[in-house]
Design a protein around this motif. Structure first.
Motif, PDB file in Angstrom:
ATOM      1  N   LYS A  54     -30.822  56.624  -4.332  1.00 18.25           N
ATOM      2  CA  LYS A  54     -30.242  57.147  -3.094  1.00 18.25           C
ATOM      3  C   LYS A  54     -29.116  56.234  -2.603  1.00 18.25           C
ATOM      4  CE  LYS A  54     -31.650  58.471   1.595  1.00 18.25           C
ATOM      5  NZ  LYS A  54     -32.826  58.579   2.506  1.00 18.25           N
ATOM      6  N   HIS A  55     -29.365  54.927  -2.627  1.00 21.35           N
ATOM      7  CA  HIS A  55     -28.363  53.962  -2.182  1.00 21.35           C
ATOM      8  C   HIS A  55     -27.113  54.015  -3.056  1.00 21.35           C
ATOM      9  CE1 HIS A  55     -26.509  50.221  -0.902  1.00 21.35           C
ATOM     10  NE2 HIS A  55     -26.503  49.838  -2.164  1.00 21.35           N
ATOM     11  N   VAL A  56     -27.293  53.988  -4.367  1.00 19.27           N
ATOM     12  CA  VAL A  56     -26.135  53.984  -5.268  1.00 19.27           C
ATOM     13  C   VAL A  56     -25.333  55.272  -5.107  1.00 19.27           C
ATOM     14  CG1 VAL A  56     -25.408  53.892  -7.692  1.00 19.27           C
ATOM     15  CG2 VAL A  56     -27.169  52.348  -6.880  1.00 19.27           C
ATOM     16  N   ALA A  57     -26.007  56.392  -4.914  1.00 22.25           N
ATOM     17  CA  ALA A  57     -25.294  57.652  -4.677  1.00 22.25           C
ATOM     18  C   ALA A  57     -24.467  57.570  -3.400  1.00 22.25           C
ATOM     19  CB  ALA A  57     -26.287  58.811  -4.592  1.00 22.25           C
ATOM     20  N   ALA A  58     -25.070  57.055  -2.346  1.00 20.37           N
ATOM     21  CA  ALA A  58     -24.363  56.962  -1.064  1.00 20.37           C
ATOM     22  C   ALA A  58     -23.152  56.050  -1.168  1.00 20.37           C
ATOM     23  CB  ALA A  58     -25.322  56.473   0.020  1.00 20.37           C
ATOM     24  N   VAL A  59     -23.285  54.912  -1.844  1.00 18.86           N
ATOM     25  CA  VAL A  59     -22.131  54.012  -1.923  1.00 18.86           C
ATOM     26  C   VAL A  59     -21.054  54.568  -2.844  1.00 18.86           C
ATOM     27  CG1 VAL A  59     -23.391  51.943  -1.210  1.00 18.86           C
ATOM     28  CG2 VAL A  59     -23.182  52.451  -3.636  1.00 18.86           C
ATOM     29  N   GLU A  60     -21.418  55.343  -3.849  1.00 23.28           N
ATOM     30  CA  GLU A  60     -20.386  55.996  -4.671  1.00 23.28           C
ATOM     31  C   GLU A  60     -19.566  56.954  -3.818  1.00 23.28           C
ATOM     32  OE1 GLU A  60     -20.240  57.052  -8.508  1.00 23.28           O
ATOM     33  OE2 GLU A  60     -21.676  55.580  -9.230  1.00 23.28           O
ATOM     34  N   TYR A  61     -20.251  57.792  -3.046  1.00 22.77           N
ATOM     35  CA  TYR A  61     -19.524  58.690  -2.144  1.00 22.77           C
ATOM     36  C   TYR A  61     -18.672  57.882  -1.159  1.00 22.77           C
ATOM     37  CZ  TYR A  61     -21.347  63.476  -2.856  1.00 22.77           C
ATOM     38  OH  TYR A  61     -21.620  64.737  -3.329  1.00 22.77           O
ATOM     39  N   GLY A  62     -19.260  56.853  -0.595  1.00 20.74           N
ATOM     40  CA  GLY A  62     -18.545  56.064   0.396  1.00 20.74           C
ATOM     41  C   GLY A  62     -17.300  55.404  -0.152  1.00 20.74           C
ATOM     42  N   TRP A  63     -17.460  54.665  -1.239  1.00 19.73           N
ATOM     43  CA  TRP A  63     -16.318  53.913  -1.764  1.00 19.73           C
ATOM     44  C   TRP A  63     -15.270  54.791  -2.432  1.00 19.73           C
ATOM     45  CZ3 TRP A  63     -14.712  49.650  -0.022  1.00 19.73           C
ATOM     46  CH2 TRP A  63     -15.585  48.708   0.491  1.00 19.73           C
ATOM     47  N   PHE A  64     -15.691  55.745  -3.234  1.00 11.09           N
ATOM     48  CA  PHE A  64     -14.700  56.524  -3.965  1.00 11.09           C
ATOM     49  C   PHE A  64     -14.150  57.694  -3.164  1.00 11.09           C
ATOM     50  CE2 PHE A  64     -16.916  54.561  -7.655  1.00 11.09           C
ATOM     51  CZ  PHE A  64     -15.828  53.917  -8.201  1.00 11.09           C
TER      52      PHE A  64
END
Length: 166
Positions: A54-64
């Motif tokens: 869940k965290h890695v998905a959220a940061v992918e959306y956030g950063w990219f």
């Protein structure tokens, strides 16, 4: 088949493959586990395998996506709860969170394809960053959490390694 960073590839291609290697390792480490094992908190912080996804998905959306003005889903960040994006809520299913990660990866890949390495976006903390910086950061971020996933999986059933055996 294990992906390898090309020995003579271009910068963007090399960063993308490095990111994909760690993304794929995270997903591989979930294979063969049931919902209870994926949700199980194995360390005092409460971290679970699904919480890391869940965290890695959220940061992918956030950063990219957010950084470069692209559409993203509502993200599980909460200024009053710094662990909200790591916690799996009772109504969130394994399938839901894996699909969320799949959509985040696809959206991130689209941004990577369209945005040049030197192009800048605005980070969540108000500073301009290049796509190059975001790619490097996300290789680091994803590798760090792939290591967490390695440890949690080993604690659950003893499985070790950083990629599927050939």
């Amino acid at each position: 088949m294990v992906q390898r960073v090309p020995f003579t590839g271009g910068e963007k291609e090399s960063l993308r493959v490095a990111l994909d290697r760690h993304r794929d390792a995270i997903l591989w480490k979930l294979e063969g586990l049931d919902d209870e094992q994926l949700r199980r908190s194995m360390v005092p912080s409460g971290t679970s395998l699904l919480g890391l996804v869940k965290h890695v998905a959220a940061v992918e959306y956030g950063w990219f996506c957010d950084t470069f003005g692209r559409e993203a889903e509502p993200l599980p960040f909460d200024d009053d709860d710094p662990d909200a994006d790591l916690r799996v809520e009772p109504d969130e299913t394994t399938a839901d969170l894996l699909a969320f990660y799949g959509r985040a990866r696809a959206a991130a890949d689209h941004a990577i394809d369209e945005v040049g390495l030197e192009e800048t976006g605005m980070a969540w903390f108000g500073e301009p960053v290049t796509m190059r910086w975001v790619l490097i950061h996300m290789v680091e971020e994803t590798a760090r959490h792939a290591g967490h996933v390695d440890i949690l999986r080993e604690l659950i059933d003893g499985v070790t390694g950083d990629h599927r055996p050939d």
